[in-house]
Structure formats: C-alpha cells, structure tokens
Design an enzyme around this catalytic site. Structure first.
Site: not given
Ligand code: 13P
Ligand code: G3H
Ligand code: ZN
Length: 310
Positions: A83-84, A105, A179-180, A255-256, A258
């Site tokens: 992720d990212h 990303d 995000h968040g 993507n989930i 939070s």
């Molecule tokens: P949330 O913060 O809405 O859960 O998004 C998570 C996310 O996009 C991880 O890449």
């Molecule tokens: O998009 C970000 C995700 O919620 C991952 O968060 O980088 O704090 O692990 P993190």
């Molecule tokens: Zn994300």
C-alpha cells in the site's frame, strides 16, 4: 490456493458489480480477524501492507503471517499488496520479497515523474508476475504522518495517457474520499465526485478503479471509544451507501484501514474499562480480533458485495 494476484479478482468484480476489500494488516490479530471473516463469507480479499506496517512489524513477520492465513483459509483467493509504495526501490523490495501486487504512489509527484517511475515499477513487476496499482490526483487526510488539507481531484483528461504510458493494471483516483477518521467537518454533507468516477470509467473501459480512504467510521464505534475514555470528537467517514454505489461500477478495490483501527480501539478500551484487573494481553486482544472479524464481515456483505464471490 497459493497467494494470488488481483487480475482475476478485478475482472470478476468489474463484471459482477461488486468490489474486493483491501484491508491493512499490521499484526496477527488483524490478519486473523480479516481472513476468518472472508473465509466464512467466501469472499476474495486483498491484505495490504504499508511502508509503516513494514517498519512496525517487519517484512518477514508480515509475509509469514499472510502465508499462514493462506494455509488456514484454503477456500478463498488472497492477494498480498504493498500500500502506498513511494519509490521504485520499495516496490522492488516487495516484489522480490513475495508480494503479489504493489502500489506505486507517485500522486504527489509531478505528472511526468509519476509516469516515469510507475512505468519502471510496472515493467519490473510484470516480469515477475506481479500487478501494479498507481494513483492520479491526491486525497486529503493523514497518510504516513503527512496531512494534506485539500483534495486534488483526479483529472479524467489524463487517465488514458497515464495508463497507456505506464502499463499499470489499476488506478486509484481522488473523488473526495480521504485517509483517516476525520473525512468531513461536522455539519458538512458528505459528497463524492461520482461525475469524475463516471468520466474516468468512460475513458478507461473495463479498467479496474481503486478507492482509497474508504472507511465509514461507524458512529457506534466512535461512541464506544469516547464512552470508555477515548477522545475522537467529530470523527466522520464515507457513508456506506456511497461505497456500495461505487462498487457497482468500475471500482473494484476499496481500501479500509481506519475502521479496523477503530474496531480494535473500541474493543480494547471497553475491555479495560469493564475488566480493570485483566493484564493478560490475550484477554483484551481476543475481543479486539473478534471486533475486526465482525466489522469486516459487515463490509463484505453490506458494503462491498463480495460475499460468496470466492
Ligand atoms: P481509511 O483511512 O479511510 O481507512 O483508508 C485506508 C487506505 O486508503 C489505505 O490505503
Ligand atoms: O493509507 C494509509 C493507510 O491507512 C496505512 O496507514 O501508513 O499509518 O500504516 P499507515
Ligand atoms: Zn490509501
């Protein structure tokens, strides 16, 4: 079934009018909660690992836990996704280290640089049987401790050029998710730019679109956190019906993260408040794991629509 890429998952999701859940994993209880829910609901799943997760839990521990889930949940396809990923080197490390999918990303980079590195990642990934997600446009919210105040919506005019030049397999777009746990201000009407989503899917027929920042921040969980000593005033997420709507169209991955954090925190806070004498971590991590499982089950059935699709 061994670890799979997302190619088949997305093809079926695109034509089946549902989305696959991509849930962030950081420890064993999270991996177990998510995959037990998916196994029970017969749902395909993407387990995703951020740069921060690798720093926290270590690449080897994470990959071995996911491999254990693959053995424990033989009836469902499981993909392991970065992720990212913010550099070619990080993406390469995960490709070499056994991931079946990576995100590069470059959304904060100038367009040409995003194109250049996304193409490098796609070329390397494809040579190793791994698929690639990239991103155009920028989400507001907190990500890797960096907070962006404003959305920069995806410009549909450039998506075709980007996909053609890079060869990526899916595209994350910015339509108002963030995000968040604080996605909208109190009193603000939650809105997503479905017009942008429609225009992107018109220009990229049959191409899988990804939505980041898609937690719904269930208000009963926020209330529980606050009741048992937390301080999350005004936490607001994306309404579930909007995600359901997006999942019916070109959005194949949602993507989930939070909501998983919230489920765990609410369960642990409640446990500590009701059982102050407990000090065995299993006593409070068990309900936390169950809370992850319950939350994920609800998403699969009521939001993503991917139950029974394994
Ligand atoms: P949330 O913060 O809405 O859960 O998004 C998570 C996310 O996009 C991880 O890449
Ligand atoms: O998009 C970000 C995700 O919620 C991952 O968060 O980088 O704090 O692990 P993190
Ligand atoms: Zn994300």
């Amino acid at each position: 079934m061994p670890l799979v890429s997302t190619t088949e998952m997305f093809k079926k999701a695109y034509h089946g009018g549902y989305a696959v859940g991509a849930f962030n994993v950081n420890n064993m209880e999270i991996v177990q909660g998510i995959t037990e829910a998916c196994q029970e609901q017969k749902a395909p799943v993407i387990l995703q690992v951020s740069k921060g997760a690798r720093a926290y839990a270590n690449h080897t521990y994470l990959i071995k836990m996911v491999e254990a889930a693959v053995i424990e949940c033989p009836d469902i396809p499981i993909a392991l996704h970065l992720d990212h990923g913010n550099s070619f080197e990080l993406c390469k490390d995960c490709i070499d280290g056994g991931f079946s999918s990576v995100m590069f990303d470059g959304s904060a980079m100038p367009y040409e640089e995003n194109v250049k590195i996304a193409k490098m990642v796609a070329d390397y990934a494809h040579a190793h049987g791994v698929v690639v997600e990239a991103e155009l446009g920028q989400l507001a919210g907190v990500e890797d401790d960096v907070c962006a105040e404003e959305h920069s919506y995806t410009d549909p005019a450039v998506v075709q050029d980007f996909v053609e030049k890079t060869g990526v397999d899916s595209l994350a777009i910015a339509i108002g998710t963030s995000h968040g746990a604080y996605k909208f201000k109190p009193g603000q009407k939650p809105q997503l730019r479905f017009d942008i989503l429609e225009e992107v899917s018109r220009r990229l027929p049959e191409f899988p679109i990804v939505l980041h920042g898609s937690s719904s921040v269930p208000q009963d969980m926020v209330a529980k956190v606050n009741k048992y000593g937390g301080a999350m005033p005004d936490a607001i997420g994306i309404p579930e019906e909007m995600l359901r709507e997006a999942a019916k169209g070109a959005v194949c991955k949602i993507n989930i993260d939070s909501d998983i954090r919230l489920a765990i925190t609410a369960a642990v806070r409640e446990h500590f408040a009701l059982h102050p004498a407990d000090f065995d971590p299993r006593q409070y991590l068990k309900p936390a794991r169950q809370a992850v499982k319950d939350m994920v089950s609800h998403k699969l059935v009521d939001v993503l629509g991917c139950n029974g699709k394994a």
